[in-house]
Design a protein around this motif. Structure first.
Motif, short mmCIF file in Angstrom:
data_model
loop_
_atom_site.label_atom_id
_atom_site.label_comp_id
_atom_site.label_asym_id
_atom_site.label_seq_id
_atom_site.Cartn_x
_atom_site.Cartn_y
_atom_site.Cartn_z
N VAL A 45 -5.26 -3.22 0.91
CA VAL A 45 -4.30 -2.38 0.19
C VAL A 45 -4.99 -1.15 -0.38
O VAL A 45 -4.44 -0.03 -0.32
CB VAL A 45 -3.63 -3.20 -0.93
N THR A 46 -6.19 -1.31 -0.91
CA THR A 46 -6.93 -0.18 -1.48
C THR A 46 -7.23 0.88 -0.42
O THR A 46 -7.04 2.08 -0.65
CB THR A 46 -8.24 -0.66 -2.12
N GLY A 59 0.82 -1.21 0.00
CA GLY A 59 0.00 0.00 0.00
C GLY A 59 0.85 1.26 0.00
O GLY A 59 0.55 2.23 -0.70
N SER A 82 -3.44 6.84 2.85
CA SER A 82 -2.04 7.27 2.89
C SER A 82 -1.70 8.28 1.82
O SER A 82 -0.67 8.96 1.92
CB SER A 82 -1.12 6.05 2.75
N CYS A 83 -2.52 8.37 0.79
CA CYS A 83 -2.22 9.29 -0.31
C CYS A 83 -2.22 10.75 0.13
O CYS A 83 -1.43 11.56 -0.38
CB CYS A 83 -3.23 9.11 -1.45
N LEU A 96 2.43 1.70 -3.52
CA LEU A 96 1.44 2.23 -4.47
C LEU A 96 1.10 3.68 -4.16
O LEU A 96 0.84 4.47 -5.08
CB LEU A 96 0.18 1.36 -4.44
N THR A 97 1.09 4.03 -2.89
CA THR A 97 0.83 5.41 -2.50
C THR A 97 1.86 6.36 -3.10
O THR A 97 1.52 7.41 -3.66
CB THR A 97 0.83 5.55 -0.97
N VAL A 104 1.44 6.74 -6.85
CA VAL A 104 0.26 7.50 -7.27
C VAL A 104 0.33 8.95 -6.80
O VAL A 104 0.12 9.89 -7.59
CB VAL A 104 -1.03 6.83 -6.74
N SER A 119 -11.10 6.61 5.99
CA SER A 119 -10.96 5.39 5.19
C SER A 119 -11.73 4.23 5.81
O SER A 119 -12.27 3.38 5.09
CB SER A 119 -9.48 5.03 5.05
N ALA A 155 -0.76 4.04 7.25
CA ALA A 155 -0.95 2.76 6.57
C ALA A 155 -1.03 1.60 7.55
O ALA A 155 -1.86 0.69 7.40
CB ALA A 155 0.19 2.53 5.57
N VAL A 190 -4.03 2.70 0.55
CA VAL A 190 -3.64 3.70 -0.46
C VAL A 190 -4.52 4.95 -0.34
O VAL A 190 -4.02 6.08 -0.38
CB VAL A 190 -3.73 3.10 -1.87
N TYR A 191 -5.82 4.75 -0.16
CA TYR A 191 -6.72 5.89 -0.05
C TYR A 191 -6.35 6.77 1.14
O TYR A 191 -6.29 8.01 1.02
CB TYR A 191 -8.16 5.41 0.10
#
Length: 264
Positions: A128-129, A72, A135-136, A75-76, A79, A109, A192, A132-133
């Motif tokens: 993971v989704t 996660g 942590s972004c 990916l963060t 993105v 989240s 995260a 990411v949401y």
């Protein structure tokens, strides 16, 4: 030398604080101020935490949680950092998307767990989704703030020598923003971990494996409170270690920034 002294003094103070808290909790349990039924003795909790270090089920849960955490976080970065540079270098795009960002950012989240359970059949993907949401946002916002902090004179100097926008971005904006991005990633790492464990708890045993699932399963045992507190201690240790590693990496990679901003 001064940095090492500060580090040693912080470690010593932290160790003394932890030892003092342990002594207080142990004493309150021994003299009966706190019922051992409601809150186990600190010595028993530490003993349970030590045994968890060799517990196969717990270690498997730690691996699963850290796997979702690492993926996660990766990916963060992939993105949020490019998105932050796009928004930071294109003011009109940022102005157009700012209302959407400000609408989405306050949404917790964990409030999306029921929706994620309905959308994802694979519970690891669900974790993971959500990671990411959540942590972004610190990475994205820190990237934006870092770009706004770039010295405009340095950019104008490069432009006056004929460098194009990409060259200015690569030579000036990216190096100046990197420390802010690193700080955002460090903050996102703690978020995260929290989201990963919380998602496992809220999703119940259906979330597969992880520290949160281990907590749910241990909650049915006769000494459930010992398990719960001991597991929470390990979660705190994992978070503290990861944060310390990120801080150490920041200090070593961005020494120039630390020397400029740190007050001794």
């Amino acid at each position: 030398m001064i940095g090492r002294r500060l580090l040693n003094s912080r470690l010593l103070c932290g160790a003394l604080g932890a030892a003092g808290l342990f002594c207080v909790l142990e004493a309150t349990g021994r003299i009966g101020l706190i019922s051992p039924i409601a809150f186990p003795l600190a010595s028993k909790v530490l003993a349970r935490a030590a045994r968890l270090a060799t517990d196969g089920g717990f270690l498997s849960g730690v691996v699963s949680t850290l796997g979702a955490w690492a993926l996660g976080l990766l990916l963060t970065v992939a993105v949020a950092v490019p998105a932050g540079f796009v928004l930071g270098t294109l003011p009109r795009v940022e102005t157009a998307l700012r209302p959407v960002l400000e609408f989405l950012r306050p949404i917790p989240s964990l409030a999306l767990v029921p929706l994620a359970l309905a959308l994802f059949s694979d519970k690891f993907d669900m974790k993971v989704t959500l990671i990411v949401y959540a942590s972004c946002w610190p990475v994205l916002m820190n990237t934006l703030y870092g770009l706004k902090d770039v010295d405009p004179l340095a950019k104008e100097t490069l432009r006056s020598f004929g460098f194009g926008p990409l060259a200015v971005l690569w030579r000036v904006s990216l190096p100046s923003t990197a420390p802010f991005v690193a700080t955002g990633v460090r903050l996102a790492s703690a978020i995260a971990l929290i989201v990963a464990i919380s998602t496992e708890l809220l999703a119940g045993g259906s979330s597969g494996s992880g520290i949160g699932v281990f907590l749910i399963e241990a909650g049915g045992s006769s000494d459930a409170m010992e398990y719960i507190i001991a597991t929470a201690i390990w979660a705190g240790v994992i978070g503290m270690v990861s944060n310390s590693l990120f801080v150490l990496a920041e200090r070593r990679i961005f020494r120039w920034h630390t020397a400029r901003t740190e007050v001794v």
